[in-house]
Design an enzyme around this catalytic site. Sequence first.
Site, PDB file in Angstrom:
ATOM      1  N   PHE A 193       0.837  -1.198   0.000  1.00  0.00           N
ATOM      2  CA  PHE A 193       0.000   0.000   0.000  1.00  0.00           C
ATOM      3  C   PHE A 193       0.877   1.256   0.000  1.00  0.00           C
ATOM      4  CE2 PHE A 193      -2.040   3.417   2.345  1.00  0.00           C
ATOM      5  CZ  PHE A 193      -3.285   3.507   1.754  1.00  0.00           C
TER       6      PHE A 193
ATOM      7  N   ASP B 131      -3.239   0.660  -4.697  1.00  0.00           N
ATOM      8  CA  ASP B 131      -2.655  -0.630  -4.287  1.00  0.00           C
ATOM      9  C   ASP B 131      -3.489  -1.757  -4.901  1.00  0.00           C
ATOM     10  OD1 ASP B 131      -1.250  -2.599  -2.913  1.00  0.00           O
ATOM     11  OD2 ASP B 131      -2.346  -2.305  -1.041  1.00  0.00           O
TER      12      ASP B 131
HETATM   13  C1  SPV Z   1      -0.276  -3.028   3.087  1.00  0.00           C
HETATM   14  O1  SPV Z   1       0.172  -2.237   3.911  1.00  0.00           O
HETATM   15  O2  SPV Z   1       0.050  -3.024   1.900  1.00  0.00           O
HETATM   16  C2  SPV Z   1      -1.241  -4.059   3.514  1.00  0.00           C
HETATM   17  C3  SPV Z   1      -2.124  -3.761   4.633  1.00  0.00           C
HETATM   18  O3  SPV Z   1      -1.289  -5.096   2.886  1.00  0.00           O
HETATM   19  S1  SPV Z   1      -3.588  -3.121   3.939  1.00  0.00           S
HETATM   20  O4  SPV Z   1      -3.284  -1.999   3.109  1.00  0.00           O
HETATM   21  O5  SPV Z   1      -4.470  -2.770   5.044  1.00  0.00           O
HETATM   22  O6  SPV Z   1      -4.196  -4.207   3.149  1.00  0.00           O
HETATM   23 MG    MG Z   2      -0.485  -4.935   0.966  1.00  0.00          MG
END
Ligand code: SPV
Ligand code: MG
Length: 358
Positions: free
Chosen positions: A114, A124
């Site tokens: 992300f 993402d």
């Molecule tokens: C990330 O930090 O990329 C994760 C956690 O996988 S989340 O974004 O909450 O899916």
């Molecule tokens: Mg992730």
Amino acid sequence: RRRHTRYISVTGVQTCALPILLTPETIAASDLTITMGCGENCPYVPGATYRDWPLEDPKGQDDATVRRIVADIDGRVRALIAEHRPIEAMACHSPLSAKLAVEAGFEALWASGFELSALYGLGDVGLVSASEHLEMTRRMVERTGGLVIADLDTGAGNAVNLAYGVEAYERAGCAAIVVEDKDFPKMTSLIEGGRQELITTAEYVGKIEAALSVRKSMLICARTEAFVAGLGEDEALRRGEAYAEAGADLLLVHSKAKTSAEIEGFIARWSGRCPLMIVPTNFPEFGRAAAAASGKVGVVIWANHAVRSAVQGMREAFAAIRAAGSAAPVESRIASTKDIFDLQEMERVEALETHYLR
Ligand code: SPV
Ligand code: MG
């Protein structure tokens, strides 16, 4: 643990690295014993053995990899978990953010998909390539020597793609990888009403088995998005138990609920077959204390707090400079150039210049 006895020829850059990393003191402090054919001045004991040296790919033998093996990284992680001292992993998207997380005292670093996507100004959703993420992760390991938990998203494909990925991330010096049970290309987890499609349990178990078959000592962490996909607690538990049964070292169970109730319900019914990883972005009151009290949580991941704090900091400073037409109002509120020089390790550059520039 597998034990290897091989000869290595110490040449080039390794000649510099080995005496620093594998001194008689570090060897004595570990249970390592070393066999090397490295010439008359060799300080190492001949006829001994060493373990898990990644000789297969000479390109992978950078300093960080060597350091990681000597430190026996998985042993450190497992010891903390066994003591019910949950590890807190701070998100990072760059070596700079990784350094700041280490400086703040976080035991581990979360190489977040992300965060890296946001760094590139992208969603993402599988738009940042696996090699871009690997390269940034490698640089985080190199610049910090920290315990890096790499977020592999879906593993960039099927079990075959994941197997190659696991080898690459282990060569990069990562402590652990996490792979999720979503279909490729994934949808980011926390978005309201997002398309969330999971692969079958059987297909995912195949991926975990493939990952376990190629890893040397890196932790392989499963991740279920059953809650995120709206499939409920029973399905999350069914998948989680199947993944742990397949041999996953830890299980990340994700939730986008606005309170910790969903996760607490899961933890209560979890068999404890392996430690859990929790990402409490939407329920930030769940932290180290709750994780430790549960006795089942090994890692708490602060998954996006580097990029979110960076965005806020930049936005405020940029707005203030723009409004004032000068940087005077922010000068005392932002990091000094000296601070940045320190993070860039300019002292080391200066020492090298002093010694070697002729
Ligand atoms: C990330 O930090 O990329 C994760 C956690 O996988 S989340 O974004 O909450 O899916
Ligand atoms: Mg992730």
